[in-house]
Every structure is written in structure tokens, then in C-alpha cells.
Design an enzyme around this catalytic site. Sequence first.
Site, PDB file in Angstrom:
ATOM      1  N   LYS A 107      35.512  40.242  34.483  1.00 10.82           N
ATOM      2  CA  LYS A 107      34.575  39.748  33.456  1.00 10.82           C
ATOM      3  C   LYS A 107      34.078  38.383  33.887  1.00 10.82           C
ATOM      4  O   LYS A 107      34.750  37.668  34.640  1.00 10.82           O
ATOM      5  CB  LYS A 107      35.302  39.620  32.109  1.00 10.82           C
ATOM      6  CG  LYS A 107      34.373  39.723  30.908  1.00 10.82           C
ATOM      7  CD  LYS A 107      34.015  41.163  30.633  1.00 10.82           C
ATOM      8  CE  LYS A 107      33.143  41.352  29.442  1.00 10.82           C
ATOM      9  NZ  LYS A 107      32.980  42.783  29.124  1.00 10.82           N
ATOM     10  N   TYR A 220      24.164  44.343  14.890  1.00 15.81           N
ATOM     11  CA  TYR A 220      22.959  45.135  15.148  1.00 15.81           C
ATOM     12  C   TYR A 220      22.311  44.668  16.448  1.00 15.81           C
ATOM     13  O   TYR A 220      21.128  44.414  16.520  1.00 15.81           O
ATOM     14  CB  TYR A 220      21.990  45.026  13.959  1.00 15.81           C
ATOM     15  CG  TYR A 220      20.970  46.151  13.930  1.00 15.81           C
ATOM     16  CD1 TYR A 220      21.336  47.433  13.552  1.00 15.81           C
ATOM     17  CD2 TYR A 220      19.653  45.920  14.319  1.00 15.81           C
ATOM     18  CE1 TYR A 220      20.412  48.461  13.559  1.00 15.81           C
ATOM     19  CE2 TYR A 220      18.719  46.954  14.325  1.00 15.81           C
ATOM     20  CZ  TYR A 220      19.111  48.208  13.940  1.00 15.81           C
ATOM     21  OH  TYR A 220      18.205  49.245  13.941  1.00 15.81           O
TER      22      TYR A 220
HETATM   23  P1  NAD Z   1      24.556  41.782  21.250  1.00 16.49           P
HETATM   24  O1  NAD Z   1      24.547  40.348  21.538  1.00 16.49           O
HETATM   25  O2  NAD Z   1      23.387  42.629  21.667  1.00 16.49           O
HETATM   26  O3  NAD Z   1      24.739  42.011  19.670  1.00 16.49           O
HETATM   27  C1  NAD Z   1      25.721  41.385  18.908  1.00 16.49           C
HETATM   28  C2  NAD Z   1      25.346  41.616  17.441  1.00 16.49           C
HETATM   29  O4  NAD Z   1      26.418  41.139  16.614  1.00 16.49           O
HETATM   30  C3  NAD Z   1      24.095  40.869  16.988  1.00 16.49           C
HETATM   31  O5  NAD Z   1      23.383  41.688  16.091  1.00 16.49           O
HETATM   32  C4  NAD Z   1      24.664  39.666  16.235  1.00 16.49           C
HETATM   33  O6  NAD Z   1      23.760  39.181  15.256  1.00 16.49           O
HETATM   34  C5  NAD Z   1      25.865  40.305  15.602  1.00 16.49           C
HETATM   35  N1  NAD Z   1      26.889  39.377  15.148  1.00 16.49           N
HETATM   36  C6  NAD Z   1      27.356  38.264  15.755  1.00 16.49           C
HETATM   37  N2  NAD Z   1      28.294  37.678  14.982  1.00 16.49           N
HETATM   38  C7  NAD Z   1      28.427  38.453  13.879  1.00 16.49           C
HETATM   39  C8  NAD Z   1      29.232  38.380  12.712  1.00 16.49           C
HETATM   40  N3  NAD Z   1      30.096  37.377  12.528  1.00 16.49           N
HETATM   41  N4  NAD Z   1      29.098  39.357  11.786  1.00 16.49           N
HETATM   42  C9  NAD Z   1      28.225  40.364  11.969  1.00 16.49           C
HETATM   43  N5  NAD Z   1      27.429  40.492  13.022  1.00 16.49           N
HETATM   44  C10 NAD Z   1      27.527  39.530  13.980  1.00 16.49           C
HETATM   45  O7  NAD Z   1      25.929  42.350  21.860  1.00 16.49           O
HETATM   46  P2  NAD Z   1      26.274  43.862  22.228  1.00 16.49           P
HETATM   47  O8  NAD Z   1      25.984  44.071  23.665  1.00 16.49           O
HETATM   48  O9  NAD Z   1      25.713  44.767  21.200  1.00 16.49           O
HETATM   49  O10 NAD Z   1      27.880  43.815  22.100  1.00 16.49           O
HETATM   50  C11 NAD Z   1      28.540  43.928  20.843  1.00 16.49           C
HETATM   51  C12 NAD Z   1      30.030  44.136  21.085  1.00 16.49           C
HETATM   52  O11 NAD Z   1      30.216  45.305  21.880  1.00 16.49           O
HETATM   53  C13 NAD Z   1      30.734  43.007  21.836  1.00 16.49           C
HETATM   54  O12 NAD Z   1      32.067  42.908  21.357  1.00 16.49           O
HETATM   55  C14 NAD Z   1      30.736  43.496  23.272  1.00 16.49           C
HETATM   56  O13 NAD Z   1      31.774  42.893  24.040  1.00 16.49           O
HETATM   57  C15 NAD Z   1      30.979  44.972  23.031  1.00 16.49           C
HETATM   58  N6  NAD Z   1      30.571  45.836  24.140  1.00 16.49           N
HETATM   59  C16 NAD Z   1      29.296  45.836  24.612  1.00 16.49           C
HETATM   60  C17 NAD Z   1      28.947  46.696  25.646  1.00 16.49           C
HETATM   61  C18 NAD Z   1      27.526  46.821  26.120  1.00 16.49           C
HETATM   62  O14 NAD Z   1      27.250  47.762  26.872  1.00 16.49           O
HETATM   63  N7  NAD Z   1      26.589  45.991  25.671  1.00 16.49           N
HETATM   64  C19 NAD Z   1      29.935  47.507  26.230  1.00 16.49           C
HETATM   65  C20 NAD Z   1      31.223  47.477  25.736  1.00 16.49           C
HETATM   66  C21 NAD Z   1      31.537  46.625  24.688  1.00 16.49           C
END
Ligand code: NAD
Length: 418
Positions: A107, A220
Site C-alpha cells: 500500500k 458514495y
Molecule cells: P472515494 O474517495 O471514492 O469515496 C469515499 C466516499 O466516502 C465519499 O463519498 C466520501 O464522501 C465518503 N465519506 C468519507 N467520510 C465519510 C463518513 N464519515 N461518513 C460517510 N461517508 C463518508 O473512495 P472509494 O474508492 O470509494 O473507497 C471507499 C472504501 O473502499 C475505502 O475504505 C477504500 O479503502 C475501500 N476500497 C476501495 C477500493 C477501490 O477499488 N476503490 C477497493 C477496495 C477497498
Amino acid sequence: MTKENLNPFEIAQHQLDEAAEHLQLAPAMHAFLRDPMREFHFSIPVRMDDGSTRIFKGFRVQYNDARGPAKGGIRFHPDETIDTVRALAAWMTWKTAVADIPLGGGKGGVICNPRELSQTELERLARGYMRRIARFIGGTHDVPAPDVYTNPQIMAWMLDEYEAIKGTHEPGVITGKPLPLGGSAGRTAATAMGGIIAIREAAKTLGMDLQGATCAVQGYGNVGSYAVKLASEVLGLKVVAVSDEFGATYSKDGLQYDDLNRHLRRAGQVAGMDGTENITNADLLTLEVDVLIPAAIENQLTGRNASDIKAKIVAELANGPTTPDADDILNANGVFIIPDFLCNAGGVIVSYFEMVQNSYQLYWDEEDVNRQLDRKMSQAFAGVYKMSQAQGVDMRVAAYLVAVQRVAEAVQLRGWVA
Ligand code: NAD
């Protein structure tokens, strides 16, 4: 560990400790798997648009590469810490193992607030990150990808910088690329799609009918928005609540993906849409729904709110959304948790497909990608479920048992630890 310890790396280590005890891992193997094999800390000077220079702090952790090249995203986040990066790198190690793909775990991260940076500053930061790390990564040893607040454009700049340094085309050095630069069809939706497949498999084992059942999604962003879309399109779930960092919105009749996107484009947040009710993020988590999908950030289900969770299935698309205290409470209450590194493995599975396509220079269509993803996710779910039944443990412990056993076997076969 203190009662409600929210340090993600200590949580990750605590989860490993439990698995090590179940597996009766030798002390040296346990100690080896408890810490990263390698980590890099570096300073990235970036020329800002106003002519000044700012120094950003960056990290890359290669947690374990016994099963293949380290694999894991790069996050640009103001609250980034080395312990968050270590925890996420550990979870990537278990994730690639549970998905049974020939990769290890890594990471990266930069302490920064991308919202305060212009596009040109962001590009210089991305290229600066790559200049620091290029000599330590590569398709055969460590392959980054996008994560929180990084995206395909940032991957494109990083790829270009890497290829400029090396003087060669090597698209497989980074995944989550835009399609014209060798990205994979289906990659953007892959994490959510994998989670949807896991929910489908969980419902089968529970004898639960998902058609018309209710669902709430926290977050979202890339993952949460596709989870909302696919939950209704693929599973027939009614998504009644959605949130982002600014607040949450609820409609007992269900929220439509296209309406949410239209409103989001106008208002900059999901809350406040006509015909819906504003609720808090805390309310969303404790709604009377069948499926709860945390898809935002860590430590959302804690010892404080876990006993109020009413969902039958918690599908952890986010990394680390549930603390160990909450885990105990949810398990005691019979909530079926699909643990993060199983539930959100779809992203890294399709990243692996992207690497395969890059090395063969032969590209699949979205249907092929999703068919292969379904097969891999279903097999991973079945393996973990079988372990949970055989050992009489919950799905998180079972996922650890499957993953840690596979990594330990590779470490042992290599002769690193007897
Ligand atoms: P992103 O930045 O696109 O979206 C994050 C979302 O969470 C945003 O809508 C933000 O407004 C919201 N958010 C932040 N703090 C918040 C809170 N306190 N309450 C409610 N909503 C909140 O990120 P992403 O890529 O969608 O990733 C989201 C999660 O999924 C993370 O934990 C990430 O590690 C995990 N993840 C992502 C991927 C990927 O392919 N993008 C893969 C595996 C895991």
C-alpha cells in the site's frame, strides 16, 4: 490491546494474532507475518502554482511478497499515517491470498488534501511520488493502483513518469489505468461488483431472498456509488439510504442511482434530494435494513453503535469499517459479516486481470471480465464459508485462517521461515 483501540495497524495485528492462535503458527512465522517486510518513507518536493515549494510526506509499504509481487493502492489523504498504510498493506496481503491470485500485499500513501490542490499541482505530486518510488516498484515486484482520493488520471501520470524514467512501455506496472492506456474493462465497478457477488452468495447460505429486501450504503464514492447501482440492478435490493461525508439521505420507497447522481452533480452532496429525508450518518448505520454496506472509511461500526445495528448482512466494502469490539457484538447478535478483505477483493481481482491483459497485450470485454470475477469471488466466498463451518468460527476469522495459511505456506516453501 486497550478497550476500543482505533489504530488500524494494531487492529490488523490483533486480527492476525487470533488467526495465528487458531492455526498454531510457529512463533517465528507469527512474528514475521505481524510486520511489513519492507517500507519506504520519503519527502516529495512539489512546485506549487504560486511558485512556492511544498514538501509532502509519502509512504510505500511492501507488506509481504511471498506469493507474488506486492499489490495495493496509493491514497492521497490529509489524515494518512504510516500505521494506516501498514494496516492496509497487511489487509492487501490477506486479500490477494483469500482471492487466491498470485500477488502479495502492499500500500502507499501521501499526506495531502487533494481538494486543496490544482490539477497541475496534483500532477506534479503524482509524478514526484513516482520519482521517489520508481526504483522500488515494477510489474515483477510491486504494482500500485488507485485508492481513496486517487483515480485513473493520477495512475496515468504515474505510469507516464515511470515509463519516462525506465525508457520502456510497461503498462502492467500500475493498475486502475484509463482504458486507452491499458486499463481493464470493468475495473471501475469491480470492487462493488465483487461485493455484490459476495452478498448474493451470503444470502444463498442464509436462505434469504434479496428481491425487494432493503439496503443502506455508507459512502458514495467510487465503491459506494457502484454498490448502489448494482445492488438494485443485479440483486433487486431496494436501497433506502445513502450517505457521504456531508450527511445521509433516506427514502422508504428507495433511492434511484440516476436521481442521486443528478442531485450530486447539482448539490455536491447526496443529502437534500427532493422527496427524501435527511438523516445523519450515525442514523444510517442503525436503520432497520436487511443489508448494510459500509463503503466509506475505517472505524464506523464500533463498540458504541454495534448493538444498535439491525441489518442481517453487513457487507464491508470499505477497509476496516468494523472495530474488534463491534465485531464481537455483531457476531453475538447473529449478524452475518462479509469481512472487508473478502468483500472488497473484486477490485484487486480485476487489477490482476488487468496485469494479465497487459502482459498478453490482449484485452477482454466487460462481460468476460465479470464472468471471471464472478468465478473468483464465488470460489473465495465458498472457501471462507467452508472454513467457518469446519472450524466453527465467524467469517472474519475464517477469512484470516484461509489467507494466513496460504501466505505462511508460501513463506515456508521459500525457506524464509521454517
Ligand atoms: P472515494 O474517495 O471514492 O469515496 C469515499 C466516499 O466516502 C465519499 O463519498 C466520501 O464522501 C465518503 N465519506 C468519507 N467520510 C465519510 C463518513 N464519515 N461518513 C460517510 N461517508 C463518508 O473512495 P472509494 O474508492 O470509494 O473507497 C471507499 C472504501 O473502499 C475505502 O475504505 C477504500 O479503502 C475501500 N476500497 C476501495 C477500493 C477501490 O477499488 N476503490 C477497493 C477496495 C477497498
